[in-house]
Write an enzyme that holds these catalytic residues in place. Structure first.
Site, PDB file in Angstrom:
ATOM      1  CG  MET A  28      -5.735 -43.727   3.892  1.00 27.72           C
ATOM      2  SD  MET A  28      -6.343 -42.280   3.073  1.00 27.72           S
ATOM      3  CE  MET A  28      -5.232 -41.046   3.715  1.00 27.72           C
ATOM      4  N   GLY A  34       4.034 -45.158  13.527  1.00 25.48           N
ATOM      5  CA  GLY A  34       2.734 -44.755  14.093  1.00 25.48           C
ATOM      6  C   GLY A  34       1.698 -45.840  13.814  1.00 25.48           C
ATOM      7  CG  HIS A  35       0.415 -46.603   9.831  1.00 28.52           C
ATOM      8  ND1 HIS A  35       1.313 -45.905   9.066  1.00 28.52           N
ATOM      9  CD2 HIS A  35      -0.797 -46.062   9.557  1.00 28.52           C
ATOM     10  CE1 HIS A  35       0.676 -44.990   8.353  1.00 28.52           C
ATOM     11  NE2 HIS A  35      -0.603 -45.056   8.642  1.00 28.52           N
ATOM     12  CD  GLN A  59      -9.868 -40.809   3.878  1.00 34.73           C
ATOM     13  OE1 GLN A  59     -10.509 -41.830   4.037  1.00 34.73           O
ATOM     14  NE2 GLN A  59      -8.938 -40.424   4.741  1.00 34.73           N
ATOM     15  CE  LYS A 148      -0.116 -36.864  12.288  1.00 31.05           C
ATOM     16  NZ  LYS A 148      -1.085 -36.834  11.232  1.00 31.05           N
ATOM     17  CG  ASP A 149      -5.346 -38.683  11.710  1.00 28.62           C
ATOM     18  OD1 ASP A 149      -5.191 -37.800  10.863  1.00 28.62           O
ATOM     19  OD2 ASP A 149      -4.555 -39.628  11.854  1.00 28.62           O
ATOM     20  CD  GLN A 152      -9.488 -40.669  10.608  1.00 30.54           C
ATOM     21  OE1 GLN A 152      -9.485 -40.296   9.443  1.00 30.54           O
ATOM     22  NE2 GLN A 152      -8.577 -41.503  11.068  1.00 30.54           N
ATOM     23  CB  SER A 185       1.800 -41.468   5.034  1.00 31.29           C
ATOM     24  OG  SER A 185       1.315 -42.490   5.869  1.00 31.29           O
ATOM     25  NE  ARG A 186      -1.701 -35.857   4.572  1.00 34.23           N
ATOM     26  CZ  ARG A 186      -2.451 -35.634   3.503  1.00 34.23           C
ATOM     27  NH1 ARG A 186      -1.971 -34.953   2.506  1.00 34.23           N
ATOM     28  NH2 ARG A 186      -3.675 -36.079   3.431  1.00 34.23           N
TER      29      ARG A 186
HETATM   30  P1  AMP Z   1      -3.575 -43.099   7.751  1.00 34.43           P
HETATM   31  O1  AMP Z   1      -2.853 -44.186   7.026  1.00 34.43           O
HETATM   32  O2  AMP Z   1      -2.845 -41.804   7.796  1.00 34.43           O
HETATM   33  O3  AMP Z   1      -5.018 -42.985   7.343  1.00 34.43           O
HETATM   34  O4  AMP Z   1      -3.624 -43.566   9.273  1.00 34.43           O
HETATM   35  C1  AMP Z   1      -4.146 -44.810   9.646  1.00 34.43           C
HETATM   36  C2  AMP Z   1      -4.276 -44.835  11.148  1.00 34.43           C
HETATM   37  O5  AMP Z   1      -2.995 -44.654  11.738  1.00 34.43           O
HETATM   38  C3  AMP Z   1      -5.180 -43.695  11.674  1.00 34.43           C
HETATM   39  O6  AMP Z   1      -5.982 -44.209  12.727  1.00 34.43           O
HETATM   40  C4  AMP Z   1      -4.159 -42.708  12.165  1.00 34.43           C
HETATM   41  O7  AMP Z   1      -4.665 -41.875  13.200  1.00 34.43           O
HETATM   42  C5  AMP Z   1      -3.058 -43.606  12.680  1.00 34.43           C
HETATM   43  N1  AMP Z   1      -1.799 -42.882  12.744  1.00 34.43           N
HETATM   44  C6  AMP Z   1      -1.203 -42.166  11.748  1.00 34.43           C
HETATM   45  N2  AMP Z   1      -0.076 -41.577  12.201  1.00 34.43           N
HETATM   46  C7  AMP Z   1       0.045 -41.927  13.500  1.00 34.43           C
HETATM   47  C8  AMP Z   1       0.998 -41.634  14.531  1.00 34.43           C
HETATM   48  N3  AMP Z   1       2.052 -40.847  14.311  1.00 34.43           N
HETATM   49  N4  AMP Z   1       0.803 -42.158  15.759  1.00 34.43           N
HETATM   50  C9  AMP Z   1      -0.275 -42.956  16.007  1.00 34.43           C
HETATM   51  N5  AMP Z   1      -1.203 -43.273  15.088  1.00 34.43           N
HETATM   52  C10 AMP Z   1      -1.055 -42.768  13.851  1.00 34.43           C
END
Ligand code: AMP
Length: 277
Positions: A28, A34-35, A59, A148-149, A152, A185-186
């Site tokens: 997103m 992390g990404h 979502q 992390k999720d 999900q 991101s938050r």
């Molecule tokens: P998001 O942009 O938050 O929807 O996350 C996109 C992907 O990045 C999802 O598969 C998340 O689980 C993963 N993600 C987000 N934060 C982290 C993190 N700190 N470490 C590893 N993967 C992450």
């Protein structure tokens, strides 16, 4: 790296690369390390790497949360380019959900009812719908998700088992900052004090994990809860469950795998995290 906003452009790109395997990383945006770890994992795969940046309205159960979700597309594009991503798909909501869109109906069972499913009604069906849409168009060979999720990941597994049996899933460990706070991101919405407070969640999970199998599951959980209570942190849930059934154990079973799952609010920002026992 090509930037694609229309499905027709994406399809053209996929046609041009139809002899290569595709690695897909849905995000997103508001990208961080992390990404990056997902993209680095995809690079090991020798595939064409496609990353989506799409803040999926389906979502978000809370319109305010959707509105305040950070959006930094230009920065994200530079970030992805530097990481060696081949294509970024950044569509509009009407592109993903045109008038003719027929929503997927999938029974997520307990996943949609407990923990994240309970506190964010409709969230996981929104996740399943956007992924079904993206997987159907891109037909990736492998897709990468962060642990992390965690809940999900279980939803994704269920969707893939049912609709995309040939798609390989890779789970990537959570990336944390030096204090243990899971990157998100938050986090950009937190003050410096908020970041320090948020990292107490990591300490609380460590405290619970240190007591696993020594004390009862409830007592172990209590150790972490007390630490959060001392900081007056607003806890939505802080629990310890069987990692597959998401049911809280009364006693430890030797061959089960357990996980601590948590959601807290700091400065009005909702943060989730987890830790395997
Ligand atoms: P998001 O942009 O938050 O929807 O996350 C996109 C992907 O990045 C999802 O598969 C998340 O689980 C993963 N993600 C987000 N934060 C982290 C993190 N700190 N470490 C590893 N993967 C992450």
């Amino acid at each position: 790296m090509v930037i694609l906003q229309k499905i027709s452009e994406l399809e053209l790109f996929l046609n041009e690369n139809n002899s290569s395997q595709k690695a897909f990383i849905p995000t997103m945006g508001a990208l961080h390390s992390g990404h990056a770890s997902l993209i680095k994992a995809a690079k090991n795969d020798q595939s064409v790497i496609i990353c989506s940046v799409f803040v999926n309205p389906l979502q978000f159960n809370n319109p305010q949360d959707l509105q305040s979700y950070p959006q930094t597309l230009e920065q994200d594009i530079r970030f992805l380019e530097a990481l060696g991503c081949d294509a970024v798909f950044a569509p509009s909501a009407t592109e993903v959900y045109p008038k003719s869109y027929e929503p997927l109906n999938i029974d997520l069972g307990i996943l949609d009812q407990v923990l994240e499913g309970h506190h964010r009604p409709g969230h996981f069906i929104g996740v399943a719908r956007v992924l079904h849409r993206f997987f159907s168009i891109i037909k990736p060979h492998t897709a990468f998700f962060g642990l992390k999720d965690y809940q999900q990941c279980l939803v994704v597994q269920k969707l893939v088992d049912q609709y995309f049996p040939n798609l390989k899933l890779q789970w990537v460990p959570t990336v944390r900052d030096t204090r243990g706070l899971a990157l998100s991101s938050r986090n950009s919405r937190l003050s410096e004090h908020g970041i320090i407070l948020a990292s107490q969640l990591y300490q609380a999970m460590l405290a619970t994990r240190s007591q696993a199998f020594l004390k009862s599951p409830q007592e172990a959980l209590q150790c972490g809860m007390e630490l959060l209570a001392q900081q007056a942190i607003d806890i939505e849930y802080f629990t310890l469950v069987d990692s597959q059934t998401l049911i809280e154990p009364k006693v430890w079973e030797p061959n089960q795998k357990y996980i601590i799952l948590a959601a807290i609010y700091i400065e009005g920002v909702r943060l989730i995290d987890n830790m395997f026992i």
